[in-house]
Design a protein around this motif. Structure first.
Motif, PDB file in Angstrom:
ATOM      1  N   SER A 253       0.867  -1.176   0.000  1.00 53.00           N
ATOM      2  CA  SER A 253       0.000   0.000   0.000  1.00 53.00           C
ATOM      3  C   SER A 253       0.903   1.224   0.000  1.00 53.00           C
ATOM      4  N   GLY A 254       0.979   1.872  -1.150  1.00 50.44           N
ATOM      5  CA  GLY A 254       1.890   3.016  -1.265  1.00 50.44           C
ATOM      6  C   GLY A 254       3.331   2.558  -1.140  1.00 50.44           C
ATOM      7  N   THR A 255       4.022   3.068  -0.136  1.00 45.34           N
ATOM      8  CA  THR A 255       5.422   2.691   0.079  1.00 45.34           C
ATOM      9  C   THR A 255       5.574   1.706   1.231  1.00 45.34           C
ATOM     10  N   GLU A 256       4.431   1.199   1.733  1.00 45.42           N
ATOM     11  CA  GLU A 256       4.470   0.265   2.867  1.00 45.42           C
ATOM     12  C   GLU A 256       4.136  -1.156   2.410  1.00 45.42           C
ATOM     13  N   LEU A 257       4.828  -2.099   2.999  1.00 43.07           N
ATOM     14  CA  LEU A 257       4.628  -3.509   2.709  1.00 43.07           C
ATOM     15  C   LEU A 257       4.196  -4.229   3.982  1.00 43.07           C
ATOM     16  N   GLU A 258       3.046  -4.870   3.933  1.00 41.95           N
ATOM     17  CA  GLU A 258       2.588  -5.694   5.060  1.00 41.95           C
ATOM     18  C   GLU A 258       2.858  -7.152   4.717  1.00 41.95           C
ATOM     19  N   LEU A 259       3.522  -7.859   5.609  1.00 40.34           N
ATOM     20  CA  LEU A 259       3.940  -9.235   5.350  1.00 40.34           C
ATOM     21  C   LEU A 259       3.507 -10.141   6.503  1.00 40.34           C
ATOM     22  N   THR A 260       2.807 -11.199   6.156  1.00 40.30           N
ATOM     23  CA  THR A 260       2.392 -12.201   7.140  1.00 40.30           C
ATOM     24  C   THR A 260       3.079 -13.521   6.822  1.00 40.30           C
ATOM     25  N   GLY A 261       3.622 -14.148   7.851  1.00 36.99           N
ATOM     26  CA  GLY A 261       4.284 -15.430   7.679  1.00 36.99           C
ATOM     27  C   GLY A 261       3.680 -16.476   8.592  1.00 36.99           C
ATOM     28  N   LEU A 262       3.830 -17.740   8.199  1.00 37.75           N
ATOM     29  CA  LEU A 262       3.236 -18.838   8.948  1.00 37.75           C
ATOM     30  C   LEU A 262       4.139 -20.058   8.899  1.00 37.75           C
ATOM     31  N   LEU A 271       0.308 -24.030  15.106  1.00 35.94           N
ATOM     32  CA  LEU A 271       0.420 -23.113  13.975  1.00 35.94           C
ATOM     33  C   LEU A 271       0.832 -21.735  14.487  1.00 35.94           C
ATOM     34  N   LEU A 272       1.947 -21.234  13.966  1.00 33.45           N
ATOM     35  CA  LEU A 272       2.466 -19.929  14.373  1.00 33.45           C
ATOM     36  C   LEU A 272       2.312 -18.941  13.227  1.00 33.45           C
ATOM     37  N   LYS A 273       1.831 -17.740  13.553  1.00 28.32           N
ATOM     38  CA  LYS A 273       1.615 -16.723  12.529  1.00 28.32           C
ATOM     39  C   LYS A 273       2.049 -15.366  13.071  1.00 28.32           C
ATOM     40  N   LYS A 274       2.645 -14.552  12.202  1.00 27.27           N
ATOM     41  CA  LYS A 274       3.132 -13.227  12.602  1.00 27.27           C
ATOM     42  C   LYS A 274       3.029 -12.274  11.426  1.00 27.27           C
ATOM     43  N   THR A 275       2.712 -10.999  11.708  1.00 28.46           N
ATOM     44  CA  THR A 275       2.626  -9.975  10.670  1.00 28.46           C
ATOM     45  C   THR A 275       3.535  -8.802  11.026  1.00 28.46           C
ATOM     46  N   LEU A 276       4.292  -8.329  10.026  1.00 29.07           N
ATOM     47  CA  LEU A 276       5.142  -7.152  10.187  1.00 29.07           C
ATOM     48  C   LEU A 276       4.865  -6.187   9.041  1.00 29.07           C
ATOM     49  N   THR A 277       5.167  -4.915   9.262  1.00 28.75           N
ATOM     50  CA  THR A 277       5.042  -3.883   8.227  1.00 28.75           C
ATOM     51  C   THR A 277       6.343  -3.112   8.124  1.00 28.75           C
ATOM     52  N   PRO A 279       8.975  -0.577   4.997  1.00 28.82           N
ATOM     53  CA  PRO A 279       9.066   0.083   3.691  1.00 28.82           C
ATOM     54  C   PRO A 279       9.338  -0.924   2.572  1.00 28.82           C
ATOM     55  N   VAL A 280       8.775  -0.673   1.412  1.00 27.57           N
ATOM     56  CA  VAL A 280       8.943  -1.601   0.289  1.00 27.57           C
ATOM     57  C   VAL A 280      10.415  -1.754  -0.108  1.00 27.57           C
ATOM     58  N   GLY A 281      11.192  -0.705   0.095  1.00 25.08           N
ATOM     59  CA  GLY A 281      12.605  -0.766  -0.260  1.00 25.08           C
ATOM     60  C   GLY A 281      13.408  -1.719   0.597  1.00 25.08           C
ATOM     61  N   GLN A 282      12.808  -2.200   1.673  1.00 21.61           N
ATOM     62  CA  GLN A 282      13.485  -3.155   2.551  1.00 21.61           C
ATOM     63  C   GLN A 282      12.708  -4.479   2.589  1.00 21.61           C
ATOM     64  N   ALA A 283      12.183  -4.868   1.434  1.00 25.54           N
ATOM     65  CA  ALA A 283      11.333  -6.058   1.355  1.00 25.54           C
ATOM     66  C   ALA A 283      12.063  -7.313   1.821  1.00 25.54           C
ATOM     67  N   ALA A 284      13.268  -7.530   1.307  1.00 23.96           N
ATOM     68  CA  ALA A 284      14.013  -8.737   1.679  1.00 23.96           C
ATOM     69  C   ALA A 284      14.350  -8.735   3.160  1.00 23.96           C
ATOM     70  N   GLU A 285      14.769  -7.583   3.658  1.00 26.15           N
ATOM     71  CA  GLU A 285      15.114  -7.482   5.083  1.00 26.15           C
ATOM     72  C   GLU A 285      13.893  -7.756   5.960  1.00 26.15           C
ATOM     73  N   LEU A 286      12.724  -7.283   5.521  1.00 25.65           N
ATOM     74  CA  LEU A 286      11.492  -7.517   6.275  1.00 25.65           C
ATOM     75  C   LEU A 286      11.191  -9.014   6.343  1.00 25.65           C
ATOM     76  N   GLY A 287      11.392  -9.706   5.227  1.00 22.16           N
ATOM     77  CA  GLY A 287      11.161 -11.141   5.198  1.00 22.16           C
ATOM     78  C   GLY A 287      12.079 -11.895   6.132  1.00 22.16           C
ATOM     79  N   VAL A 288      13.351 -11.502   6.155  1.00 20.67           N
ATOM     80  CA  VAL A 288      14.321 -12.144   7.046  1.00 20.67           C
ATOM     81  C   VAL A 288      13.939 -11.900   8.500  1.00 20.67           C
ATOM     82  N   THR A 289      13.582 -10.654   8.815  1.00 20.29           N
ATOM     83  CA  THR A 289      13.196 -10.305  10.192  1.00 20.29           C
ATOM     84  C   THR A 289      11.976 -11.107  10.632  1.00 20.29           C
ATOM     85  N   LEU A 290      10.987 -11.209   9.752  1.00 20.08           N
ATOM     86  CA  LEU A 290       9.773 -11.957  10.088  1.00 20.08           C
ATOM     87  C   LEU A 290      10.104 -13.425  10.341  1.00 20.08           C
ATOM     88  N   ALA A 291      10.933 -14.004   9.496  1.00 24.09           N
ATOM     89  CA  ALA A 291      11.307 -15.407   9.669  1.00 24.09           C
ATOM     90  C   ALA A 291      12.011 -15.620  11.002  1.00 24.09           C
TER      91      ALA A 291
END
Length: 317
Positions: A253-262, A271-277, A279-291
């Motif tokens: 949404s705009g420049t923000e990326l919401e990511l949910t992992g399970l 079953l474990l689930k977590k959501t983080l938000t 900036p889109v420019g840090q998409a890969a970093e957000l994925g690593v952090t969520l994991a």
């Protein structure tokens, strides 16, 4: 100056639809370009009587196409992103991620059912996906999950052939192949988180083929690429494949990326689930952090049990 561009693809109906869509887009954009399809049978196409979880998961539908590319027999490969491993052979890489089709899962229901909630106690559900099994069993532990393989039409036919109450499939494939009218219900991602990359196509090419890369760059859809990059970072950090119930889904949404992992055990009991938000420019970093946060919540123990080894070492107190 005219040239020919060769697309490597699987020969399934859905894979051919996807490859032909890419072909049509290229020919519309470059009238002097001749585009051909090369059908390649992958290991995943040859093994139809065994669940994917038992034969290696991700990579089964791409390896032979990648090898053909490295032999210069094809110039690009068109993949369903959910089938693409997080690593590539030396010399090739993921060049573009296309705009996503509907990423949700759906059910095709046995006649007489109006919704998934109507399915009888101990109903029989057809799917070969551990991700789908885990989430649906978490919702309805009474259900019986039945492994089914094959193309979209083959799996729909299993409703009658295997006396199933429902078959779970991806909305994207149903839409692309013209089966949307048979969809009984769409699952909200909050109920059944989609597969990583589901609904998006990936174009792989040789890294040093500058001419081809310049021709296909227009396919890349920034919002989808941000979301799928984040999802794949979750997968890579958790070292997962089709043999593990792992899911991630990103929305922009705009420049923000919401990511949910399970992460879940196979039976859906834990079953474990977590959501983080972020900036889109840090998409890969957000994925690593969520994991990593999922691991801190206990995902490592679940994954070690599924893998059958100590892949994720636990810190000693």
């Amino acid at each position: 100056m005219s040239r020919t561009l060769r697309i490597g693809t699987r020969a399934s109906a859905l894979a051919l639809w996807q490859a032909n869509w890419v072909k049509d887009q290229l020919e519309q954009r470059y009238p002097d370009l001749t585009v051909t399809l090369t059908k390649i049978k992958t290991q995943g196409d040859k093994i139809l009587d065994v669940p994917l979880a038992m034969v290696g998961g991700k990579g089964l539908f791409v390896k032979e196409i990648q090898e053909a590319m490295l032999r210069h027999e094809v110039d690009i490969a068109v993949h369903s992103m959910k089938d693409v491993p997080t690593f590539f052979p030396e010399g090739t890489g993921l060049r573009c991620i296309t705009e996503r089709e509907d990423p949700r899962d759906i059910v095709v229901l046995k006649p007489g059912y109006a919704s998934f909630a109507d399915i009888r106690h101990k109903g029989r559900i057809g799917t070969s996906s551990l991700r789908r099994k885990a989430q649906l069993l978490n919702l309805r532990p009474d259900l019986e999950m039945v492994d089914i393989r094959g193309n979209v039409q083959t799996r729909i036919n299993k409703l009658d052939e295997d006396n199933l109450d429902a078959v779970v499939l991806a909305a994207a494939g149903m839409h692309r192949l013209g089966f949307a009218a048979q969809i009984g219900e769409y699952f909200d991602p909050k109920v059944c988180l989609p597969a990583i990359g589901q609904g998006a196509l990936g174009l792989e090419s040789r890294i040093d083929d500058e001419e081809t890369n310049s021709l296909i760059d227009f396919f890349n859809h920034a919002e989808t690429a941000y979301a799928v990059t984040a999802e794949r970072a979750v997968l890579s950090t958790l070292e997962g494949g089709c043999q593990v119930p792992i899911a991630a889904f990103g929305t922009v949404s705009g420049t923000e990326l919401e990511l949910t992992g399970l992460v879940s055990d196979v039976a859906g009991r834990e079953l474990l689930k977590k959501t983080l938000t972020g900036p889109v420019g840090q998409a890969a970093e957000l994925g690593v952090t969520l994991a990593k946060q999922l691991l801190e919540m206990g995902a490592g123990r679940i994954l070690n049990a599924v893998y059958g080894c100590e892949t994720f070492k636990q810190d000693e107190d």
